[in-house]
Motif scaffolding. Structure first.
Motif, PDB file in Angstrom:
ATOM      1  N   LEU A  73       4.228  -5.527   2.072  1.00 44.96           N
ATOM      2  CA  LEU A  73       3.901  -4.032   2.684  1.00 44.96           C
ATOM      3  C   LEU A  73       3.056  -3.504   1.824  1.00 44.96           C
ATOM      4  O   LEU A  73       1.790  -2.848   2.023  1.00 44.96           O
ATOM      5  CB  LEU A  73       4.905  -3.489   3.588  1.00 44.96           C
ATOM      6  CG  LEU A  73       5.648  -3.986   4.781  1.00 44.96           C
ATOM      7  CD1 LEU A  73       6.610  -3.287   5.024  1.00 44.96           C
ATOM      8  CD2 LEU A  73       4.597  -4.153   5.898  1.00 44.96           C
ATOM      9  N   GLU A  74       3.753  -3.476   0.446  1.00 46.89           N
ATOM     10  CA  GLU A  74       2.644  -2.542  -0.427  1.00 46.89           C
ATOM     11  C   GLU A  74       1.544  -3.489  -0.740  1.00 46.89           C
ATOM     12  O   GLU A  74       0.468  -2.749  -1.088  1.00 46.89           O
ATOM     13  CB  GLU A  74       3.735  -2.501  -1.738  1.00 46.89           C
ATOM     14  CG  GLU A  74       4.917  -1.705  -1.465  1.00 46.89           C
ATOM     15  CD  GLU A  74       5.740  -1.540  -2.936  1.00 46.89           C
ATOM     16  OE1 GLU A  74       5.484  -2.219  -3.861  1.00 46.89           O
ATOM     17  OE2 GLU A  74       6.732  -0.833  -2.849  1.00 46.89           O
ATOM     18  N   ALA A  75       1.468  -4.666  -1.012  1.00 45.48           N
ATOM     19  CA  ALA A  75       0.142  -5.510  -0.998  1.00 45.48           C
ATOM     20  C   ALA A  75      -0.911  -5.338  -0.025  1.00 45.48           C
ATOM     21  O   ALA A  75      -2.005  -5.119  -0.409  1.00 45.48           O
ATOM     22  CB  ALA A  75       0.559  -6.778  -1.185  1.00 45.48           C
ATOM     23  N   ILE A  76      -0.222  -5.149   1.271  1.00 45.75           N
ATOM     24  CA  ILE A  76      -1.330  -4.789   2.246  1.00 45.75           C
ATOM     25  C   ILE A  76      -1.815  -3.613   2.199  1.00 45.75           C
ATOM     26  O   ILE A  76      -2.938  -3.359   2.483  1.00 45.75           O
ATOM     27  CB  ILE A  76      -0.644  -4.958   3.631  1.00 45.75           C
ATOM     28  CG1 ILE A  76      -0.169  -6.415   3.912  1.00 45.75           C
ATOM     29  CG2 ILE A  76      -1.348  -4.649   4.952  1.00 45.75           C
ATOM     30  CD1 ILE A  76       0.623  -6.668   4.969  1.00 45.75           C
ATOM     31  N   GLU A  77      -0.980  -2.582   1.849  1.00 46.57           N
ATOM     32  CA  GLU A  77      -1.323  -1.233   1.819  1.00 46.57           C
ATOM     33  C   GLU A  77      -2.262  -0.636   0.646  1.00 46.57           C
ATOM     34  O   GLU A  77      -3.387  -0.210   0.945  1.00 46.57           O
ATOM     35  CB  GLU A  77      -0.264  -0.290   1.692  1.00 46.57           C
ATOM     36  CG  GLU A  77       0.795   0.050   2.827  1.00 46.57           C
ATOM     37  CD  GLU A  77       2.128   0.582   2.640  1.00 46.57           C
ATOM     38  OE1 GLU A  77       2.165   1.103   1.407  1.00 46.57           O
ATOM     39  OE2 GLU A  77       2.849   0.789   3.482  1.00 46.57           O
ATOM     40  N   LYS A  78      -2.158  -1.505  -0.434  1.00 45.17           N
ATOM     41  CA  LYS A  78      -2.905  -1.480  -1.748  1.00 45.17           C
ATOM     42  C   LYS A  78      -4.012  -2.466  -1.767  1.00 45.17           C
ATOM     43  O   LYS A  78      -4.691  -2.520  -2.767  1.00 45.17           O
ATOM     44  CB  LYS A  78      -2.054  -1.233  -2.681  1.00 45.17           C
ATOM     45  CG  LYS A  78      -0.707  -0.216  -2.988  1.00 45.17           C
ATOM     46  CD  LYS A  78       0.008  -0.295  -3.908  1.00 45.17           C
ATOM     47  CE  LYS A  78       1.220   0.675  -3.999  1.00 45.17           C
ATOM     48  NZ  LYS A  78       1.877   0.729  -5.101  1.00 45.17           N
ATOM     49  N   ASP A  79      -4.050  -3.204  -0.610  1.00 43.01           N
ATOM     50  CA  ASP A  79      -4.998  -4.430  -0.743  1.00 43.01           C
ATOM     51  C   ASP A  79      -4.898  -5.107  -2.088  1.00 43.01           C
ATOM     52  O   ASP A  79      -5.929  -5.489  -2.713  1.00 43.01           O
ATOM     53  CB  ASP A  79      -6.488  -3.767  -0.680  1.00 43.01           C
ATOM     54  CG  ASP A  79      -7.397  -5.050  -0.499  1.00 43.01           C
ATOM     55  OD1 ASP A  79      -6.957  -5.821   0.193  1.00 43.01           O
ATOM     56  OD2 ASP A  79      -8.774  -4.779  -0.699  1.00 43.01           O
TER      57      ASP A  79
END
Length: 220
Positions: free
Chosen positions: A181-187
């Motif tokens: 989820l952090e990877a998605i939020e921070k691209d």
């Protein structure tokens, strides 16, 4: 569907990777990973035994359970697999897929992984993961809040680090999902890439070829 590699994100596995990366046990040269059970895990829904059919699963315990053992060993050795020799068969259950797979993996750094996985042990079996390095070793299978133990040439004793608690059957999924989820939020980059998954699946398919032909398979 298998690209999550969730077990890399258990507290025990994350601590193991950290210990190895810091050189505590020296360069790993042997990994022993064994997991034998009495049968497959029964699924849900209409076809609860899809794991035992070629069409449903594409294979038996090697692709189902051994896949997890493979990506853990790959991470601990920190070296790609260059060669695989396998002996695979159906010995105990009347099923379409194998119920036992034995693999010998040669890594690019010269290290070796010995892997056994199967559904052919009705009496149960002792599961174990061990990592041997030039300065010490790490042993899994401990109980309670200390699931791993570390032995080094310096201490000459087994030490059990305290780890972050993980509820039963979580298997690293909460940590993995949080990172995803952090990877998605921070691209940013996802915790496990498609290339990572393809590398492990290539070992699996090469092992099946080795088991079918009796030959050692070089991975490219």
């Amino acid at each position: 569907e298998r690209s999550e590699h969730n077990q890399l994100f258990t507290p025990a596995c994350r601590e193991t990777v950290r210990i190895i990366s810091e050189g505590v046990i020296g360069e790993p040269f042997l990994i022993r990973t064994e997991g034998l059970s009495s049968s497959h895990v029964v699924g849900r829904g209409k076809d609860q035994h899809w794991r035992t059919t070629q069409a449903g699963s594409g294979g038996g315990p090697l692709i189902d359970n051994g896949y997890h053992q493979l990506y853990r060993a790959r991470a601990w050795m920190n070296s790609p697999v260059k060669r695989v020799t396998a002996r695979i068969g159906t010995f105990f259950h009347d099923i379409e897929v194998e119920d036992l797979a034995l693999l010998l993996l040669e890594h690019e750094n010269g290290g070796i992984t010995s892997l056994q996985t199967g559904w052919c042990a009705p009496s149960g079996a002792v599961g174990m993961d061990e990592i041997f390095g030039k300065k010490g070793s790490i042993r899994f299978g401990q109980s309670g809040s200390t699931p791993i133990a570390i032995w080094t040439m310096e201490t000459r004793t087994w030490e059990k680090p305290e780890l972050e608690a993980e509820e039963p059957d979580r298997l690293g999924f909460p940590n993995f999902l949080q990172l995803y989820l952090e990877a998605i939020e921070k691209d940013g980059p996802v915790p496990v890439s498609g290339e990572d998954a393809c590398e492990i699946l290539n070992i699996v398919t090469s092992a099946y070829e080795s088991g079918r032909t009796g030959k050692t398979i070089d991975l490219v």
